[in-house]
Design an enzyme around this catalytic site. Structure first.
Site, mmCIF file in Angstrom:
data_model
loop_
_atom_site.group_PDB
_atom_site.id
_atom_site.type_symbol
_atom_site.label_atom_id
_atom_site.label_comp_id
_atom_site.label_asym_id
_atom_site.label_seq_id
_atom_site.Cartn_x
_atom_site.Cartn_y
_atom_site.Cartn_z
ATOM 1 N N THR A 61 5.492 5.631 1.885
ATOM 2 C CA THR A 61 5.928 5.891 3.258
ATOM 3 C C THR A 61 4.902 6.627 4.112
ATOM 4 O O THR A 61 5.214 7.020 5.234
ATOM 5 C CB THR A 61 7.236 6.707 3.253
ATOM 6 O OG1 THR A 61 7.024 7.932 2.529
ATOM 7 C CG2 THR A 61 8.366 5.924 2.597
ATOM 8 N N TYR A 124 2.000 -0.374 6.841
ATOM 9 C CA TYR A 124 3.274 0.062 6.260
ATOM 10 C C TYR A 124 4.378 -0.944 6.563
ATOM 11 O O TYR A 124 5.096 -1.392 5.663
ATOM 12 C CB TYR A 124 3.651 1.446 6.797
ATOM 13 C CG TYR A 124 5.078 1.837 6.493
ATOM 14 C CD1 TYR A 124 5.470 2.122 5.183
ATOM 15 C CD2 TYR A 124 6.030 1.905 7.505
ATOM 16 C CE1 TYR A 124 6.791 2.468 4.902
ATOM 17 C CE2 TYR A 124 7.340 2.256 7.229
ATOM 18 C CZ TYR A 124 7.717 2.533 5.929
ATOM 19 O OH TYR A 124 9.026 2.860 5.653
ATOM 20 N N LYS A 128 6.442 -3.366 3.915
ATOM 21 C CA LYS A 128 7.898 -3.310 3.783
ATOM 22 C C LYS A 128 8.526 -4.674 4.047
ATOM 23 O O LYS A 128 9.499 -5.059 3.380
ATOM 24 C CB LYS A 128 8.479 -2.251 4.726
ATOM 25 C CG LYS A 128 8.152 -0.825 4.343
ATOM 26 C CD LYS A 128 8.719 -0.438 2.979
ATOM 27 C CE LYS A 128 10.226 -0.318 3.000
ATOM 28 N NZ LYS A 128 10.767 0.082 1.673
#
Length: 290
Positions: A61, A124, A128
């Site tokens: 994250t 990121y 995801k």
């Protein structure tokens, strides 16, 4: 009932463990006890424990760091998710996988629905989204829960950062042109457990992608303002720092952030009776955040 929880020391994972304690048999794992990028380790763990539900709360994250660590971000967020979903499918378990508002480009003017086109703007978000696709392909019995602006008493998050800065600075600038909905990690955990219980009891087989976040929608600046007001009222901060509204351009970061992170949560309400959480209620006891 048996739950395998990954990322058990994270914001949502720790809440899942706390809320399920005494209600079900739990195998709570962290990156130290289960490397989800290791297919053999994942499959061995799942075959040995044989959970009814796998909740994947593990994720890379570090949004800005991901720009220079893309291999690691994809290894955890895509490959790790794929391994868990494949193992779940083998034993006929269901997998509940946490995703993010960052799968969207953030250029829309209205809250995003589950069916809106995805177009992540940073590594990121791309990792995801790749994880979502991998889970969908590997296990039909999946729930992908996209959420946003997660905060909690533990871990690194915006609330804790603001309280730390508010105690040490007379003034600070906070971005006022990015909008979304802060989401308390405990409410995310409760939503996931509610869905899991419906699946286990065969009251629902409405698998797919869902959005869950807090309400009302605010900017980061609005959120900070409420944090400081509550902190002062609760004697957590002696005084409220001057809060200056700045733009995204005033605060450049390695990874681009979406201007619109608002999620439409109508589907999860319609299918599971889950209401959006009022993030303001989670700020009523800020002494636990410091």
């Amino acid at each position: 009932m048996k739950y395998l929880i990954t990322g058990a020391n994270g914001q949502v994972g720790s809440q899942l463990v706390a809320q399920l304690q005494g209600k079900a048999k739990i195998l709570a794992t962290t990156s130290q006890t289960l490397d989800i990028t290791n297919k053999h380790a994942v499959w061995q763990t799942v075959r040995d424990f044989r959970p009814n539900i796998i909740i994947n709360a593990a994720a890379y994250t570090a949004v800005d760091k991901a720009e220079s660590e893309s291999d690691l971000a994809f290894a955890i967020n895509e490959l790790g998710a794929k391994h868990l979903a494949q193992a779940a499918n083998e034993i006929r378990a269901a997998i509940l996988h946490i995703s993010t508002d960052y799968v969207f480009d953030g250029k829309g003017e209205t809250p995003y629905r589950e069916t809106d086109p995805v177009a992540p703007q940073n590594v990121y978000g791309k990792s995801k989204l790749a994880g979502e696709i991998a889970v969908q392909a590997a296990c039909p019995r999946h729930i992908i829960l996209r959420t946003a602006w997660v905060f909690n008493e533990h871990g690194n998050n915006f609330v804790k950062t603001m309280l730390r800065l508010g105690a040490s600075r007379d003034s600070l600038g906070v971005v006022a042109d990015q909008f979304g909905a802060p989401t308390y990690a405990g409410d995310i955990a409760a939503a996931l457990i509610h869905i899991a219980e419906k699946i286990i009891s065969k009251q629902s087989n409405q698998f797919g992608v869902y959005h869950f976040s807090g309400s009302p929608y605010v900017s980061w600046h609005d959120f900070a303002s409420e944090i400081f007001a509550q902190a002062h009222a609760q004697n957590v901060l002696a005084q409220i720092p001057v809060l200056n509204a700045i733009t995204t351009a005033d605060y450049p970061t390695p990874a681009s952030r979406p201007a619109n992170s608002r999620l439409d949560c109508g589907k999860i309400q319609a299918n599971f009776g889950i209401e959006t959480s009022d993030w303001r209620k989670a700020l009523l006891d800020l002494k636990d955040y410091v």
